[in-house]
Structures are given as C-alpha cells and as structure tokens.
Design an enzyme around this catalytic site. Structure first.
Site, PDB file in Angstrom:
ATOM      1  N   HIS A 427      44.524 -89.662  31.532  1.00 46.96           N
ATOM      2  CA  HIS A 427      45.100 -89.708  30.185  1.00 46.96           C
ATOM      3  C   HIS A 427      45.710 -91.074  29.857  1.00 46.96           C
ATOM      4  CE1 HIS A 427      46.144 -88.045  26.461  1.00 46.96           C
ATOM      5  NE2 HIS A 427      46.638 -86.889  26.822  1.00 46.96           N
ATOM      6  N   ARG A 428      45.902 -91.937  30.832  1.00 46.00           N
ATOM      7  CA  ARG A 428      46.372 -93.294  30.546  1.00 46.00           C
ATOM      8  C   ARG A 428      45.290 -94.115  29.862  1.00 46.00           C
ATOM      9  NH1 ARG A 428      48.077 -95.008  36.498  1.00 46.00           N
ATOM     10  NH2 ARG A 428      46.013 -94.088  36.778  1.00 46.00           N
TER      11      ARG A 428
END
Length: 454
Positions: A427-428
């Site tokens: 998700h980064r």
C-alpha cells in the site's frame, strides 16, 4: 601470561544444554564478563561470559555441542591475576530468559560488581564513535547482544555485525535492531539519540507490544514427535517474517473467466503432444501478468531504499518468479525476460526449473532478479488466499484451482470455468483503485488472450 581454562559457571538447574552460537574465535581478545558462547535449553537461553581477560587460544566447544556446569569452554591466555574477576564466586551468565505466563517487565537496575562497572564506564580498547549505518563500512566488531535480540534479528533478517549498539559496552538492544530495520527499509540515517527515544520493549513479540509466545509442554497431552525444519524453511521463514511485518499489504480477490483459454490450452497440448512440451495454465498467467505489468508499471517496481525511500525504481524488464513446491519447502525460480518468450518456451522453462527445484539443483542466479511473483496452488484446491509479498517486489499474485460455475450472461446462467485470483500489493506504492484495475485488466486478458497482442 598464564594459560587458564574458562569453564561454564553455575547456570542453575540446567544440564547438557546445547551450544547455539559461538561469539568469539581463536585469536580474539576478550574482556572480563564478555560473552563467549550462547547456550539454549527448552526453558531458557543465556550467554556464558569469560571469567578472565586475555586472548582466546583455543575453543573447546563447537556449535551443537552439549555443555553443563564445569565444562571447559576455551583456553585463554590471561593477562595476569589482575584480569581475573575480583570475586571467587563463579561468574553469572550475562542474560537469562525464562518463560513467563505474563508479559515480561524489565527489572529495575541492580548494583553491578566493581569490575563490571569499570568495564562499562571505561572505553573499549580501540573503540571509536561510529557514525550512522553504512552498508559499505566494514563490520564494527563482534556483535554483543542478548539471545532475545539475536532471535529478533534472525526473524527480521538483520545482520547484527552491521548494527551499532547503543547499550553498555556497545551492546545491541531491541531498539537498535528496530532502528536499523527502519533505516534500511526507508533509507534513513538513524542517530543514537533517535534510538534512545524509541519505545522500550522486550525481545521477540514483546518488541511489537505482544504477549510472550506461550510455552506449552505438549507431551503432557499426548504423544509427540519433534521434527527439525528444513534449511529452506529456516531461511524462508526469516524472510517471510520480515516481509509480513514490514510491508503494509492488502489483498484483492477476483475471478477470471478462463473457459476459452482452457480449451485453447488443451488444443495446444494435443497439437504438441509429440514434442514433449506440456503447456500449463501458469505459462498463460505469466504472459498475461507481463501484459498487465506493462500497462501498470508501478506493479513492476521497487522502493528506492538507497535513495531515501521517497522514489520508485521502475524496471524495464519483466522477470516473473513462480513458487515451486519441493520436498524441503517452497522455492521461487524465475523466468527471465518473459516478455520476449512465447507460451511454448515459457512452458518448457517452467518444467525444467520445477524439476531442478525438486532435485535441489537450482542455482542462485535461477532464483534471483524477479520483478513480480506468482504463487499458484494449481489443482490442489482452495478458493482464495493471501500470499506474502516477496520483497523488494511490491506485489504478488495468488492463484487457486479453477472451477465450473453458473455465470449470468444477461439472459441466462451458463457454465463457465472461473479462476480465483488473489492480488496482494504494497500500500506504500499501490492504492486500491490501481489494484482493482490491475486485477480487472488481468481478468480481461485471461478471458480473451488476443488482448496480449494489443
């Protein structure tokens, strides 16, 4: 200088405990109370310190040996009588960790013997103020850490010889390991002051604010058998732990209609039956994933850790790893330059690499360089699962067994062969909308493989 025997002191109610780590080697100069070996039983782990200062001339134990009180650890060329510990009582182990039913609270500091105080306050010989972590810098010296810290480092894949210790006499603490991990993952330069401000915590799960792992005597409930883990599982376990803890992973589940593709696959196998090449659905998945990766390049990237962690490295090559099941555990061979290869060539390479994996003959080069990984459970079964990302990649595709299902075509339900897809992503780097589009596009390609040509 006198040659003295360093023996295992009174370590409590322990006998024939295993030596799990050698902390020094012949020729090393050691100080009083410096740890020489680490031993471990089913109830405790501890470091055995030296009772004298001097130079190690010979180690009398090896990793895996069993020792008890009075066992000779090493022959030491002691630096005179003054180097010996002032007390005639046997030296106590540096660290003892005993299982507890509740979270362990660090005890209040106790008064140390005069020799220990002097050793703690006086600078070590040849010691200098080491700067922030630099992977190109030679190791700062022999790592000095407790068993719990060493275990945490092994679980996170942290090389202790590269970690700067902030504790007494350069001892490496839990906070040092955590700071090192954060610095490497984010490219930050963590200072000693930052490490001192890190939250206090114990080893193992306590470092994450978790309760201690339960200690259970399984034998009291029934027959048991202890089976050693394979070398592959030991190595992969540490990597999986690091990836699961450090990566904020999210998984999208979807289904792909592969009815026509499966019919085409069976036709290909019939046509090429004499060639000996068997086309599998995984070959089509690899080509489909390459097309999706080219359309959504952030899935074929890695975080630029060395550059500070605030940029992506977009790879203009497409090497696809695939999880291969072997008698000793999972390994991940890699199909290199999959974008330049056809289905038949990929199928042949898949068969060759899978055979090498089962025989334990894969070379390091054949398991490195992947930009994206597929974990396929094939015909085993299952519906969906959450695969763990293979760092430094940012996504992985999990595939389960296809099954016939009734699908509404707008007028009626028709039987269609549906393939479950589980896409896990970092998700980064990737957001939910991009992941949904990736999965949808991948499904479109599998439903109509002509899209690969577009």
């Amino acid at each position: 200088m006198a040659l003295v025997e360093v023996k295992v002191p009174d370590i409590g109610d322990f006998k024939d405990v295993a030596v799990i780590e050698l902390l020094v080697k012949p020729g090393d100069r050691v100080a009083v109370d410096q740890s020489l070996i680490t031993v471990e039983s089913d109830k405790a782990s501890m470091e055995i310190p030296s009772s004298h200062a001097g130079v190690v001339r010979e180690l009398k134990v090896a990793q895996g040996d069993k020792v008890s009180e009075g066992s000779v650890i090493a022959l030491l060329e002691a630096q005179g009588a003054a180097a010996a510990a002032p007390s005639a009582a046997p030296a106590a182990p540096a660290v003892v960790e005993v299982a507890a039913p509740a979270p362990v609270v660090a005890p209040a500091p106790v008064a140390a013997p005069p020799a220990a105080v002097a050793a703690a306050t006086a600078p070590a010989a040849g010691a200098s103020d080491v700067g922030a972590h630099d992977p190109t810098r030679p190791p700062v010296g022999l790592p000095h850490a407790s068993p719990s810290v060493r275990k945490l480092a092994r679980e996170l894949g942290v090389p202790l010889e590269e970690v700067r210790g902030s504790g007494p006499k350069g001892r490496i603490t839990v906070e040092d390991v955590q700071a090192f991990t954060r610095a490497v993952m984010a490219g930050e330069q963590t200072t000693r002051a930052q490490a001192a401000r890190a939250p206090q915590g114990g080893g193992d799960g306590a470092a994450l604010g978790l309760l201690p792992w339960p200690k259970v005597d399984f034998a009291k409930f029934g027959p048991i058998e202890r089976q050693a883990m394979s070398r592959i599982k030991k190595i992969s376990g540490a990597n999986l732990m690091r990836n699961a803890v450090m990566i904020p992973a999210v998984t999208n589940h979807d289904d792909a209609d592969i009815t026509e593709l499966e019919a085409f696959r069976l036709q290909l196998n019939k046509e090429h039956e004499k060639s000996g090449v068997k086309v599998t659905m995984l070959a089509f998945l690899i080509k489909a994933c390459v097309a999706a990766l080219q359309k959504f390049p952030e899935f074929n990237s890695s975080i630029d850790v060395e550059g500070g962690g605030d940029a992506l490295i977009l790879k203009r090559y497409w090497h696809i790893g695939f999880a291969a099941d072997t008698p000793n555990g999972l390994v991940v061979p890699v199909i290199k330059n999959a974008d330049q290869k056809g289905i038949l060539q990929i199928s042949q390479e898949l068969a060759e690499l899978a055979k090498k994996a089962r025989e334990g003959k894969l070379s390091p080069a054949e398991m490195s360089g992947a930009t994206f990984t597929i974990s396929s459970l094939g015909g085993i079964g299952g519906r969906y699962f959450t695969p763990i990302i293979n760092a430094p990649e940012v996504a992985i595709l999990g595939v389960c067994k296809a099954r016939m299902e009734p699908v509404w075509d707008g007028q009626q339900f028709v039987p269609r062969l549906m393939l479950p897809l589980s896409l896990t992503w970092d998700h980064r780097v990737i957001d939910g909308a991009a992941a949904a589009r990736f999965n949808a596009y991948l499904g479109q390609i599998l439903a109509d493989f002509r899209r690969v040509l577009l």
